[in-house]
Design an enzyme around this catalytic site. Structure first.
Site, PDB file in Angstrom:
ATOM      1  N   ARG A 169     -18.948  99.021-114.168  1.00  0.00           N
ATOM      2  CA  ARG A 169     -18.237  98.536-115.366  1.00  0.00           C
ATOM      3  C   ARG A 169     -17.010  99.394-115.644  1.00  0.00           C
ATOM      4  O   ARG A 169     -15.978  98.907-116.098  1.00  0.00           O
ATOM      5  CB  ARG A 169     -19.174  98.553-116.582  1.00  0.00           C
ATOM      6  CG  ARG A 169     -20.232  97.475-116.528  1.00  0.00           C
ATOM      7  CD  ARG A 169     -21.290  97.692-117.578  1.00  0.00           C
ATOM      8  NE  ARG A 169     -20.767  97.693-118.920  1.00  0.00           N
ATOM      9  CZ  ARG A 169     -21.184  98.522-119.902  1.00  0.00           C
ATOM     10  NH1 ARG A 169     -22.124  99.406-119.673  1.00  0.00           N
ATOM     11  NH2 ARG A 169     -20.656  98.450-121.095  1.00  0.00           N
ATOM     12  N   SER A 184     -26.979  99.113-121.717  1.00  0.00           N
ATOM     13  CA  SER A 184     -26.704 100.438-121.177  1.00  0.00           C
ATOM     14  C   SER A 184     -27.227 101.539-122.103  1.00  0.00           C
ATOM     15  O   SER A 184     -27.942 102.453-121.667  1.00  0.00           O
ATOM     16  CB  SER A 184     -25.180 100.570-120.992  1.00  0.00           C
ATOM     17  OG  SER A 184     -24.814 101.881-120.727  1.00  0.00           O
TER      18      SER A 184
HETATM   19  N1  URA Z   1     -22.052 104.281-123.782  1.00  0.00           N
HETATM   20  C1  URA Z   1     -22.983 103.896-122.873  1.00  0.00           C
HETATM   21  O1  URA Z   1     -23.877 104.651-122.510  1.00  0.00           O
HETATM   22  N2  URA Z   1     -22.878 102.675-122.370  1.00  0.00           N
HETATM   23  C2  URA Z   1     -21.920 101.803-122.728  1.00  0.00           C
HETATM   24  O2  URA Z   1     -21.913 100.707-122.227  1.00  0.00           O
HETATM   25  C3  URA Z   1     -20.956 102.210-123.674  1.00  0.00           C
HETATM   26  C4  URA Z   1     -21.049 103.459-124.191  1.00  0.00           C
END
Ligand code: URA
Length: 434
Positions: A169, A184
């Site tokens: 990403r 996430s």
């Molecule tokens: N922090 C994370 O751990 N994941 C994300 O997608 C965005 C911020």
């Protein structure tokens, strides 16, 4: 099942089943589904979103891609904080030792690397010579119970799917997505074995989700899905219309954190660290008055006890703490250039997102998954919103090993600051606690 048809299904805005989501995530992790197909899927989610069942399945599949930590000391309260990502956001480096030094909670923290335009706690920690962020799960659990805190990253054991998806990403412009952020953050945090979670949900032009209403939606979704897993979740909506503090870049942010840990440093960084740590302790002990908790935390910072706690964490994780005790030992970036203001007035707006990208151009972040970070690279922002500036006054200092990057940025970085003739009010640091 075919990855191709699932990408197409999401592209058409249809909901995927849990089996389909598992097929994609597991297939990607096992390298049976290539990164280009996973990128296409992530982009389809970015545009079409996910419904509640899909988000819940996505969190669950990432969570179950690895193990889950189980703490056994029933007398302790395990709590963490996670930020949705910002520029100059070094709060974890202060808050984790501060909470530990309070002696009231234990902090098992799993952090990420830089993501998109934003920095990551893991990269900051790794700028400290010798600091090991790859502890085994056993080491992680033992250290948390022994000293009150451990700071690691996603591993092959803990949420490996997030580690891979996160890196993908980062370089495919698919971070700004509520379902992907929920998957996430929550998978990592649930896997940590915590009971309480404070979420720093950033809003403003340097946040992944800039608009307030959408940031609020992210905050309530994180709360909703986190609570579904039995966590006590407290989202705090905070401002990201300017960098936090002055320093952006990995070692530069460690330096600034050390100042705050010793009772000094920029007021906004100190304030946000105190607000968020207070929320962590009040989740652990809802009966205590928040004002009293905060006062106690201020004393801990001012007495240097949080700094001592940070040294203890760092030493336990293998760091050469001489660099933390005497940060001037750390060799600075090869090239340092000062940029001056081109006109007089008040700072009315700062393009925070672009400053995050500028730090990456100087070497502080990645533009490809294989990029190596320069721990010394970054920039120092000398003026913030509402500050008066005179023509020729210092605006930004650039640090990098790449002279070309410095020269090209020096020519344009002044444009990140809107200087107006009128006084601009400073935004609040905290908007709302949900
Ligand atoms: N922090 C994370 O751990 N994941 C994300 O997608 C965005 C911020």
């Amino acid at each position: 099942m075919l990855a191709y048809t699932l990408i197409e299904k999401k592209q058409q805005g249809k909901a995927l089943t849990k089996d389909e989501i598992r097929f994609l995530v597991k297939g990607f992790l096992k390298k049976e589904i290539p990164a280009y197909q996973m990128s296409a899927f992530l982009m389809a989610v970015y545009f079409k979103g996910m419904d509640a069942d899909e988000i819940s399945a996505y969190i669950d599949v990432i969570l179950h891609s690895g193990k889950r930590v189980r703490f056994t000391d029933k007398s302790a309260y395990y709590v963490d904080k996670h930020s949705t990502g910002g520029v100059g956001d070094k709060i974890s480096l202060i808050l984790a030792p501060l909470a530990m030094a309070s002696g009231r909670v234990r902090v098992p923290m799993i952090s990420g690397r830089g993501l998109g335009h934003s920095g990551g706690t893991l990269d900051k920690l790794e700028s400290i010579p010798g600091f090991r962020t790859d502890l085994s799960l056993l080491e992680f659990r033992k250290q948390t119970d022994a000293i009150g805190c451990a700071l690691i990253g996603q591993t092959a054991d803990l949420c490996p799917a997030d580690k891979e998806l996160y890196a993908l990403r980062d370089v495919t412009a698919t971070v700004r997505s509520i379902p992907l952020i929920c998957g996430s953050i929550l998978s990592k945090k649930i896997a940590e074995g915590i009971q309480g979670l404070v979420l720093d949900v950033k809003t403003g032009n340097g946040a992944f989700i800039p608009e307030y209403a959408e940031s609020r939606e992210l905050a309530s979704k994180l709360k909703y899905f986190g609570e579904a897993y039995g966590l006590s979740v407290r989202p705090v909506l905070t401002d990201m219309n300017q960098p936090l503090g002055e320093k952006i870049g990995n070692w530069l942010e460690v330096e600034e954190s050390l100042d705050v840990l010793k009772g000094g440093g920029p007021a906004d960084v100190r304030e946000l660290s105190l607000v968020l740590t207070t929320q962590m302790l009040s989740l652990a002990d809802p009966g205590s008055a928040a004002e009293q908790i905060r006062q106690d935390l201020e004393t801990i910072l001012d007495k240097g006890a949080a700094f001592e706690a940070f040294l203890r964490i760092a030493k336990t994780q293998g760091a050469d703490i001489r660099y933390l005790e005497n940060p001037e030992r750390y060799r600075p970036a090869k090239h340092i250039m000062q940029v001056k203001a081109g006109r007089e007035g008040t700072i009315a707006a700062i393009d925070t997102y672009q400053l995050g990208l500028d730090a990456i151009a100087l070497g502080a972040g990645r533009t490809a998954m294989t990029d190596k970070i320069d721990p010394r690279a970054g920039l120092i922002v000398h003026k913030h919103l509402g500050d008066a500036v005179r023509k020729g006054e210092l605006l930004v200092t650039l640090h990098s090993a790449k002279m070309k990057a410095i020269e090209s940025l020096a020519a344009v970085i002044g444009q990140r600051f809107t200087v107006s003739g009128e006084f601009t009010s400073k935004p609040p640091i905290v908007y709302e606690i949900l």
